[in-house]
Scaffold this motif. Structure first.
Motif, PDB file in Angstrom:
ATOM      1  N   GLU A  43       9.651 -24.510   3.545  1.00 53.07           N
ATOM      2  CA  GLU A  43      10.835 -24.000   3.222  1.00 53.07           C
ATOM      3  C   GLU A  43      10.836 -22.650   3.270  1.00 53.07           C
ATOM      4  O   GLU A  43      11.621 -21.875   3.491  1.00 53.07           O
ATOM      5  CB  GLU A  43      11.175 -24.497   1.881  1.00 53.07           C
ATOM      6  CG  GLU A  43      11.875 -26.034   1.862  1.00 53.07           C
ATOM      7  CD  GLU A  43      12.152 -26.494   0.618  1.00 53.07           C
ATOM      8  OE1 GLU A  43      11.855 -25.727  -0.491  1.00 53.07           O
ATOM      9  OE2 GLU A  43      12.519 -27.743   0.484  1.00 53.07           O
ATOM     10  N   THR A  44       9.585 -22.039   2.723  1.00 51.78           N
ATOM     11  CA  THR A  44       9.404 -20.624   2.496  1.00 51.78           C
ATOM     12  C   THR A  44       9.141 -20.117   4.083  1.00 51.78           C
ATOM     13  O   THR A  44       9.835 -18.870   4.092  1.00 51.78           O
ATOM     14  CB  THR A  44       7.856 -20.246   2.151  1.00 51.78           C
ATOM     15  OG1 THR A  44       8.069 -20.769   0.499  1.00 51.78           O
ATOM     16  CG2 THR A  44       7.683 -18.705   1.727  1.00 51.78           C
ATOM     17  N   LEU A  48      11.917 -17.115   5.333  1.00 50.93           N
ATOM     18  CA  LEU A  48      11.399 -15.812   6.160  1.00 50.93           C
ATOM     19  C   LEU A  48      12.037 -15.627   7.666  1.00 50.93           C
ATOM     20  O   LEU A  48      12.623 -14.503   7.940  1.00 50.93           O
ATOM     21  CB  LEU A  48       9.794 -15.503   6.395  1.00 50.93           C
ATOM     22  CG  LEU A  48       9.148 -15.563   5.037  1.00 50.93           C
ATOM     23  CD1 LEU A  48       7.501 -15.669   5.258  1.00 50.93           C
ATOM     24  CD2 LEU A  48       9.527 -14.025   4.008  1.00 50.93           C
ATOM     25  N   VAL A  49      12.125 -16.761   8.354  1.00 54.29           N
ATOM     26  CA  VAL A  49      12.893 -16.611   9.722  1.00 54.29           C
ATOM     27  C   VAL A  49      14.269 -16.259   9.537  1.00 54.29           C
ATOM     28  O   VAL A  49      14.758 -15.474  10.014  1.00 54.29           O
ATOM     29  CB  VAL A  49      12.635 -18.036  10.210  1.00 54.29           C
ATOM     30  CG1 VAL A  49      13.617 -18.100  11.634  1.00 54.29           C
ATOM     31  CG2 VAL A  49      11.235 -18.150  10.740  1.00 54.29           C
ATOM     32  N   THR A  50      14.961 -16.931   8.357  1.00 54.87           N
ATOM     33  CA  THR A  50      16.220 -16.479   7.983  1.00 54.87           C
ATOM     34  C   THR A  50      16.543 -15.046   7.665  1.00 54.87           C
ATOM     35  O   THR A  50      17.391 -14.420   8.235  1.00 54.87           O
ATOM     36  CB  THR A  50      16.886 -17.541   6.958  1.00 54.87           C
ATOM     37  OG1 THR A  50      16.850 -18.927   7.254  1.00 54.87           O
ATOM     38  CG2 THR A  50      18.258 -16.977   6.651  1.00 54.87           C
ATOM     39  N   GLU A  66      20.861 -20.480   1.427  1.00 54.28           N
ATOM     40  CA  GLU A  66      19.873 -21.314   1.364  1.00 54.28           C
ATOM     41  C   GLU A  66      18.400 -20.468   1.272  1.00 54.28           C
ATOM     42  O   GLU A  66      17.612 -20.790   0.646  1.00 54.28           O
ATOM     43  CB  GLU A  66      19.742 -22.264   2.574  1.00 54.28           C
ATOM     44  CG  GLU A  66      18.699 -23.305   2.457  1.00 54.28           C
ATOM     45  CD  GLU A  66      18.792 -24.085   1.427  1.00 54.28           C
ATOM     46  OE1 GLU A  66      17.732 -24.690   1.088  1.00 54.28           O
ATOM     47  OE2 GLU A  66      20.052 -24.334   0.907  1.00 54.28           O
ATOM     48  N   ALA A  67      18.467 -19.355   1.957  1.00 53.75           N
ATOM     49  CA  ALA A  67      17.173 -18.505   1.942  1.00 53.75           C
ATOM     50  C   ALA A  67      17.149 -17.891   0.498  1.00 53.75           C
ATOM     51  O   ALA A  67      15.881 -17.856  -0.077  1.00 53.75           O
ATOM     52  CB  ALA A  67      17.462 -17.449   2.958  1.00 53.75           C
ATOM     53  N   ASN A  68      18.025 -17.587   0.159  1.00 52.74           N
ATOM     54  CA  ASN A  68      18.140 -17.008  -1.354  1.00 52.74           C
ATOM     55  C   ASN A  68      17.730 -17.985  -2.320  1.00 52.74           C
ATOM     56  O   ASN A  68      16.885 -17.523  -3.273  1.00 52.74           O
ATOM     57  CB  ASN A  68      19.438 -16.429  -1.817  1.00 52.74           C
ATOM     58  CG  ASN A  68      19.641 -14.966  -0.851  1.00 52.74           C
ATOM     59  OD1 ASN A  68      18.977 -14.510  -0.713  1.00 52.74           O
ATOM     60  ND2 ASN A  68      21.197 -14.686  -0.977  1.00 52.74           N
ATOM     61  N   ARG A  69      18.289 -19.272  -2.247  1.00 53.70           N
ATOM     62  CA  ARG A  69      17.733 -20.480  -3.328  1.00 53.70           C
ATOM     63  C   ARG A  69      16.117 -20.529  -3.234  1.00 53.70           C
ATOM     64  O   ARG A  69      15.604 -20.517  -3.965  1.00 53.70           O
ATOM     65  CB  ARG A  69      18.505 -21.663  -2.950  1.00 53.70           C
ATOM     66  CG  ARG A  69      18.360 -22.662  -3.882  1.00 53.70           C
ATOM     67  CD  ARG A  69      18.563 -24.028  -3.352  1.00 53.70           C
ATOM     68  NE  ARG A  69      17.964 -24.328  -2.163  1.00 53.70           N
ATOM     69  CZ  ARG A  69      16.713 -24.902  -2.242  1.00 53.70           C
ATOM     70  NH1 ARG A  69      16.023 -25.075  -3.152  1.00 53.70           N
ATOM     71  NH2 ARG A  69      16.171 -24.986  -0.946  1.00 53.70           N
ATOM     72  N   GLN A  70      15.772 -20.518  -1.771  1.00 55.57           N
ATOM     73  CA  GLN A  70      14.192 -20.581  -1.694  1.00 55.57           C
ATOM     74  C   GLN A  70      13.478 -19.598  -2.218  1.00 55.57           C
ATOM     75  O   GLN A  70      12.519 -19.794  -2.725  1.00 55.57           O
ATOM     76  CB  GLN A  70      13.847 -20.929  -0.090  1.00 55.57           C
ATOM     77  CG  GLN A  70      12.593 -21.082   0.013  1.00 55.57           C
ATOM     78  CD  GLN A  70      11.935 -22.130  -0.670  1.00 55.57           C
ATOM     79  OE1 GLN A  70      12.387 -23.176  -0.940  1.00 55.57           O
ATOM     80  NE2 GLN A  70      10.658 -21.910  -0.875  1.00 55.57           N
TER      81      GLN A  70
END
Length: 132
Positions: A43-44, A48-50, A66-70
Motif C-alpha cells: 500500500e505504501t 508513492l506512485v500516486t 486513498e494515498a492520503n489515507r495510506q
C-alpha cells in the motif's frame, strides 16, 4: 515440581506438549504479522506512485484520497514505532492500543485492524476455504 508430578502422570510429556503448542502459536502469529507488514508495504508503494502521478497532474481525486489515507496509516505506524524503542514495550504498546480504543482513536494502521479475523482464518483453513 513435586505438586505438578502428583497431579499429572506424565509431567514431562505435558510440559513438552505445552511448549510445542506455544511455539506453534508464536510462529502462526509471526506469519500473520508478516502478511500484514507485506500488505502495508504494498500500500505504501502504491501511495508513492500516486503521489508521483499527482506531481505530473495524472492522478484523480479518489486516488489522491486513498494515498492520503495510506499516508495517515504510515504516520500511525511511525507513532507506534516510537513506543517500540522505549523500555517495557511489550507492556506499553498494548496499553496504548487499549486506551486508544477506549477513547475512540484508531492507533493501529488499517492493515493491522483485521488481525483477529486473519487469526481465525489461519486456525481453520477448511472453514475459510468453504465460504462460497
Amino acid at each position: 515440581m513435586k505438586i505438578y508430578a502428583h497431579v499429572h502422570k506424565a509431567p514431562i510429556r505435558v510440559f513438552r506438549i505445552s511448549k510445542r503448542r506455544f511455539s506453534i502459536r508464536i510462529k502462526r502469529d509471526l506469519i500473520i504479522l508478516k502478511e500484514a507488514l507485506a500488505q502495508e508495504k504494498q500500500e505504501t508503494k502504491e501511495m508513492l506512485v500516486t503521489y508521483k502521478r499527482y506531481t505530473r497532474k495524472q492522478a484523480n481525486r479518489e486516488e489522491l484520497r486513498e494515498a492520503n489515507r495510506q499516508f495517515g496509516d504510515l504516520l500511525k505506524g511511525l507513532g507506534l514505532g516510537m513506543f517500540a524503542v522505549l523500555p517495557f514495550a511489550p507492556i506499553t504498546i498494548p496499553l496504548v492500543v487499549k486506551v486508544g480504543k477506549m477513547v475512540g482513536v484508531d492507533v493501529l494502521p488499517s492493515s493491522f485492524n483485521n488481525m483477529s479475523e486473519r487469526k481465525r482464518q489461519r486456525k481453520s483453513p477448511v472453514l475459510a476455504g468453504s465460504k462460497d
